[in-house]
Motif scaffolding. Sequence first.
Motif, PDB file in Angstrom:
ATOM      1  N   GLY A  35      73.520  11.524  52.465  1.00  0.00           N
ATOM      2  CA  GLY A  35      72.489  10.703  52.884  1.00  0.00           C
ATOM      3  C   GLY A  35      71.431  11.030  53.900  1.00  0.00           C
ATOM      4  N   TRP A  36      70.580  10.204  54.375  1.00  0.00           N
ATOM      5  CA  TRP A  36      69.569  10.732  55.294  1.00  0.00           C
ATOM      6  C   TRP A  36      69.679   9.861  56.588  1.00  0.00           C
ATOM      7  N   TYR A  37      69.490  10.617  57.688  1.00  0.00           N
ATOM      8  CA  TYR A  37      69.123  10.077  58.979  1.00  0.00           C
ATOM      9  C   TYR A  37      67.947  10.370  59.463  1.00  0.00           C
ATOM     10  N   ARG A  38      67.334   9.936  60.409  1.00  0.00           N
ATOM     11  CA  ARG A  38      65.963  10.289  60.795  1.00  0.00           C
ATOM     12  C   ARG A  38      65.884  10.073  62.490  1.00  0.00           C
ATOM     13  N   ARG A  45      68.993   9.156  66.857  1.00  0.00           N
ATOM     14  CA  ARG A  45      68.931   9.335  65.542  1.00  0.00           C
ATOM     15  C   ARG A  45      69.456   8.016  64.829  1.00  0.00           C
ATOM     16  N   GLU A  46      68.648   7.479  63.672  1.00  0.00           N
ATOM     17  CA  GLU A  46      69.274   6.235  62.934  1.00  0.00           C
ATOM     18  C   GLU A  46      69.300   6.594  61.726  1.00  0.00           C
ATOM     19  N   LEU A  47      70.243   5.780  61.044  1.00  0.00           N
ATOM     20  CA  LEU A  47      70.586   5.767  59.561  1.00  0.00           C
ATOM     21  C   LEU A  47      69.188   5.619  58.690  1.00  0.00           C
ATOM     22  N   VAL A  48      69.007   6.010  57.783  1.00  0.00           N
ATOM     23  CA  VAL A  48      67.890   5.640  56.711  1.00  0.00           C
ATOM     24  C   VAL A  48      68.761   5.074  55.561  1.00  0.00           C
ATOM     25  N   ALA A  49      69.527   6.001  54.916  1.00  0.00           N
ATOM     26  CA  ALA A  49      70.198   5.385  53.708  1.00  0.00           C
ATOM     27  C   ALA A  49      71.396   6.519  53.265  1.00  0.00           C
ATOM     28  N   ASP A  50      72.540   6.072  52.757  1.00  0.00           N
ATOM     29  CA  ASP A  50      73.611   6.728  52.244  1.00  0.00           C
ATOM     30  C   ASP A  50      73.591   6.404  50.691  1.00  0.00           C
ATOM     31  N   VAL A  92      62.092  13.634  62.515  1.00  0.00           N
ATOM     32  CA  VAL A  92      62.707  15.118  62.002  1.00  0.00           C
ATOM     33  C   VAL A  92      63.642  14.047  61.070  1.00  0.00           C
ATOM     34  N   PHE A  93      63.846  14.175  59.777  1.00  0.00           N
ATOM     35  CA  PHE A  93      64.801  13.641  58.931  1.00  0.00           C
ATOM     36  C   PHE A  93      65.775  14.581  58.579  1.00  0.00           C
ATOM     37  N   TYR A  94      67.097  14.013  58.828  1.00  0.00           N
ATOM     38  CA  TYR A  94      68.288  14.785  58.749  1.00  0.00           C
ATOM     39  C   TYR A  94      69.181  14.502  57.393  1.00  0.00           C
ATOM     40  N   CYS A  95      69.482  15.472  56.676  1.00  0.00           N
ATOM     41  CA  CYS A  95      70.370  15.153  55.577  1.00  0.00           C
ATOM     42  C   CYS A  95      71.762  15.346  56.256  1.00  0.00           C
ATOM     43  N   GLY A 114      67.294  19.779  59.420  1.00  0.00           N
ATOM     44  CA  GLY A 114      66.157  18.483  59.777  1.00  0.00           C
ATOM     45  C   GLY A 114      65.045  19.247  59.066  1.00  0.00           C
ATOM     46  N   THR A 115      64.243  18.147  58.567  1.00  0.00           N
ATOM     47  CA  THR A 115      62.801  18.572  58.120  1.00  0.00           C
ATOM     48  C   THR A 115      61.806  17.605  58.753  1.00  0.00           C
TER      49      THR A 115
END
Length: 121
Positions: A35-38, A45-50, A92-95, A114-115
Motif C-alpha cells: 500500500g501507500w501512505y503519504r 504520515r497518513e494512509l492512502v490505500a492498501d 512524500v508518498f511512501y510504499c 519515499g517519492t
Amino acid sequence: QVQLVESGGGLVQPGGSLRLSCAASGNPFRIGIMGWYRQAPGKERELVADISSSGGTNYADSMKGRFTISRDNAKNTVYLQVNNLKPEDTAVFYCHAYITSVSGANTFHYWGQGTQVTVSS
C-alpha cells in the motif's frame, strides 16, 4: 535483502495526474498487503490505500475518488493512480508491504524510501 523502490513522483500542475509505482526487489518470498501512505510537510504520515494479494482494497475515507490502487503480483509491484491532483496533495508518498520470509516463520514490514509529489502551477 528485500527492498521497496518507488518511482513516478514529480512536479505536476493542479488537475494533472500521476501514476506511482513501487517494486519489491531482492526476491521476496511472499508479499501480503501492499500500500501507500503519504506525509505532507508538517503533518503526520497518513494512509492512502492498501491492497491485499487477492486484490481487496482499503482506502482512507479522504482518499476515495481520486486515488486508485492496484498491483501486479507477477511483478511484485503496487501502483497508485492519482487524478485531479490538488496543491494539498503535495507530500512524500511512501510504499509499504508485509513480506514473509522463505521459512514462513517471520513476516516483516517494509517501507520504501519515499517519492516526492509536488502539485503546483
